[in-house]
Design an enzyme around this catalytic site. Structure first.
Site, short mmCIF file in Angstrom:
data_model
loop_
_atom_site.label_atom_id
_atom_site.label_comp_id
_atom_site.label_asym_id
_atom_site.label_seq_id
_atom_site.Cartn_x
_atom_site.Cartn_y
_atom_site.Cartn_z
N MET A 194 7.21 3.33 -11.23
CA MET A 194 6.11 3.85 -10.41
C MET A 194 5.18 4.82 -11.14
O MET A 194 4.14 5.18 -10.60
CB MET A 194 6.60 4.49 -9.11
CG MET A 194 7.36 3.55 -8.20
SD MET A 194 7.55 4.20 -6.52
CE MET A 194 8.33 5.78 -6.86
N GLY A 242 -0.28 10.84 -8.41
CA GLY A 242 -1.40 11.00 -9.33
C GLY A 242 -2.51 10.01 -9.03
O GLY A 242 -3.33 9.71 -9.89
N SER A 244 -1.58 7.23 -6.65
CA SER A 244 -0.86 5.98 -6.35
C SER A 244 -1.18 5.37 -5.00
O SER A 244 -0.89 4.20 -4.77
CB SER A 244 0.65 6.21 -6.46
OG SER A 244 1.00 6.45 -7.80
#
Length: 582
Positions: A194, A242, A244
């Protein structure tokens, strides 16, 4: 005095043979290990295949029992319209669910975005029929990012080590969604670990952008973005450390929202790098429009969530702030001085600024403070305070996805080697030197505590500057259009517009406002970037060939002012849609 070496007849040949045998044995062991990994991956893919077959069977059964003449008449409804029809009884939850399940199967066949079927959704339909009161999300099918715990299902993060580790209970957000009448029905794909904004992993492969299959749907909530934009879901939940949530929303032409770090529960959400405190992760919704995000937030900010997770402050949705018509004082910037905005990004902000001014709002220039220090010395240093070792532990005994190889290789370097390489490359590639220097392990608790103080000091500096200019919210760029697949792993530095607001922990959301034009593409030829280094050149290539792809703007508010952020997002959506209709 030299030590004598006894050489027996034929000993050189013997040692050579032994050395060759040892090498052969190592190669055989490596081959066996890789074969074992590939077999495990194949088993995981077969298990997903069986889950999707069960989903197909359910669609066939429900569609026979609750037929729909024109599924598109349901799939094309907005969330508010769908909710109204479910509540007045003109549509049943069964009809809606099998329409979206059927579409989700079709979309994942094209884009590879669904990784698991939540078969318990059928039991939930039976429970809905017994409920005396209908929740605000009654009968709404919802897709769930892979890292949300769902009882009896894995949260693999695209990692082999997390296969066959089913959750014991639902995450708090999934529990609350069910209590509010929503029906979670699938889990969606993510990039391996991720910590990347592409969407590919060795377990389930590459997810494609529904608008252009050469482009990434973004990450890490990329499966959500692809599924919703493809029409296979109407509302999804992602997570954001950040960008996502925001990147998939931008790249796929959707709206996405990241609240303040603890406004929604994070209990039961799996992380690949637990423990770091400098950059705040968050959960949040992705949908087609701002109204859907607002409905999600209204529904989740409730006593059920506050009871299930006592660490969440009991702050219900502030209708007065969201519904206010008072003109806003909005700060704006066209570029952050670190990642130069592409022509379409800059145009999106300036056109939106003009439309907001025409609507009666006040727009004033705003410049975030000390951005380079914030990104290198605070964000990167905090995310990888352990030198990346927690992140790297995820890949032991696993294959590394090609899109992550450059990240994994860099993080795996020793701190001493990073320092040496930083010194060598600094004269020709200062940004790479700064990355190497700030991904070294923080080796003392005292130094880590000092770093935490520096993060909080920067956050307060940011807030003071904001208040000095008496801002209600900020309008700024967000990276776009969608990058070509494979580039995000080489351009983690380009997340600057998004990750800044994880560092300071401000609510932030994105709204699509325009599309890349031929003029934007022509202007891109003159793009050089602020640093004119390799990363600037790669970004130019990554966003090229983007004509027709969506471009968004980012809206930001101070901590705990989610309603103010959503209000600006709604204003942006309203003025840009009005302009498009003219």
């Amino acid at each position: 005095m030299p030590v004598p070496v006894l050489l027996f007849p034929g000993s050189r040949s013997l040692w050579a043979a032994l050395g060759g045998s040892a090498l052969s044995l190592l190669l055989v062991l490596r081959w066996l290990r890789r074969r074992s990994v590939r077999r495990a991956i194949q088993r995981a893919r077969e298990r997903r295949g069986r889950a999707l077959h069960r989903m197909e069977d359910t669609v066939c059964r429900l569609s026979a029992q609750h037929p729909v003449d024109d599924p598109e008449s349901i799939l094309s409804l907005s969330l508010n319209e769908l909710s109204q029809k479910l509540n007045d009884g003109s549509l049943s939850p069964e009809m809606v669910l099998h329409c979206f399940m059927g579409k989700a199967l079709e979309v994942t066949g094209e884009l590879n975005c669904v990784v698991d079927y939540l078969s318990e959704c059928e039991e939930q339909l039976a429970e809905l029929r017994l409920q005396k009161t209908k929740g605000p999300l009654y009968g709404i099918p919802i897709s769930v990012k892979d890292n949300y715990s769902c009882e009896g299902h894995d949260s693999t993060l695209g990692l082999l080590k997390r296969v066959n580790l089913p959750a014991r209970t639902d995450s708090v957000i999934v529990q609350v969604l069910k209590r509010k009448g929503a029906v979670p029905f699938v889990k969606t794909n993510v990039p391996q670990s991720m910590l990347n904004y592409d969407c590919s992993n060795p377990l389930y492969g590459q997810t494609l952008n529904p608008l252009n299959h050469k482009k990434t749907p973004g990450g890490s909530s990329g499966g959500e973005g692809a599924l919703i934009a493809g029409g296979g879901s109407i509302l999804g939940i992602g997570s954001d450390i950040g960008g996502s949530i925001r990147f998939p929303s931008v790249f796929c032409g959707l709206c996405g929202f990241k609240p303040t770090g603890n406004r929604l529960s994070k209990k039961g959400i799996v992380s690949s790098s637990p423990g770091q405190k400098s950059v705040t992760p968050m959960s949040g919704p992705i949908a087609r429009d701002v109204d859907s995000l607002v409905l999600f937030m209204r529904s989740l900010l409730c006593e059920d969530m506050f009871d299930l997770d006592s660490t969440v402050p009991p702050l219900p949705f502030n209708e007065e702030v969201y519904s206010s018509t008072h003109p806003l004082r909005i700060g704006y910037y066209e570029t952050d001085g670190f990642t130069m905005a592409t022509p379409s990004m800059r145009r999106a902000v300036l056109e939106t600024k003009a439309l907001l001014e025409d609507a009666g709002h006040k727009l004033v220039p705003f410049t975030p403070p000390s951005l380079e220090t914030a990104l290198f010395g605070l964000t990167l240093k905090g995310l990888l305070a352990d030198g990346g070792s927690t992140f790297l532990d995820n890949f032991k005994g696993d294959l590394v996805d090609p899109n992550l190889k450059s990240q994994v290789t860099m993080y795996a370097l020793s701190s001493h080697l990073k320092s040496l390489l930083s010194f060598i490359v600094k004269p020709v590639f200062p940004r790479l030197a700064a990355v190497l220097q700030n991904t070294r392990e923080i080796r003392s608790i005292k130094t880590l505590w000092k770093h935490h103080i520096e993060v909080e000091t920067y956050r307060q500096e940011f807030i003071e500057l904001w208040k000095k200019q008496k801002l209600d919210a900020v309008l700024c760029p967000i990276l776009g259009p969608a990058l070509t697949i494979g580039y995000p792993g080489q351009l983690s530095i380009a997340v600057s517009y998004a990750i800044l607001y994880n560092l300071v922990d401000f609510p932030a959301g994105v709204v699509p406002v325009t599309k890349v034009t031929n003029e934007d593409e022509e202007d891109l030829k003159n793009y050089v970037g602020h640093y004119k280094d390799l990363w600037d050149k790669l970004l130019k290539k990554a966003v090229s060939d983007g004509v027709g792809l969506p471009v968004a703007v980012q809206c930001v508010a101070l901590p705990w002012q989610e309603e103010q952020c959503l209000r600006l997002m709604k204003e942006v959506e309203t003025v840009t849609q009005r302009k498009a209709r003219e």
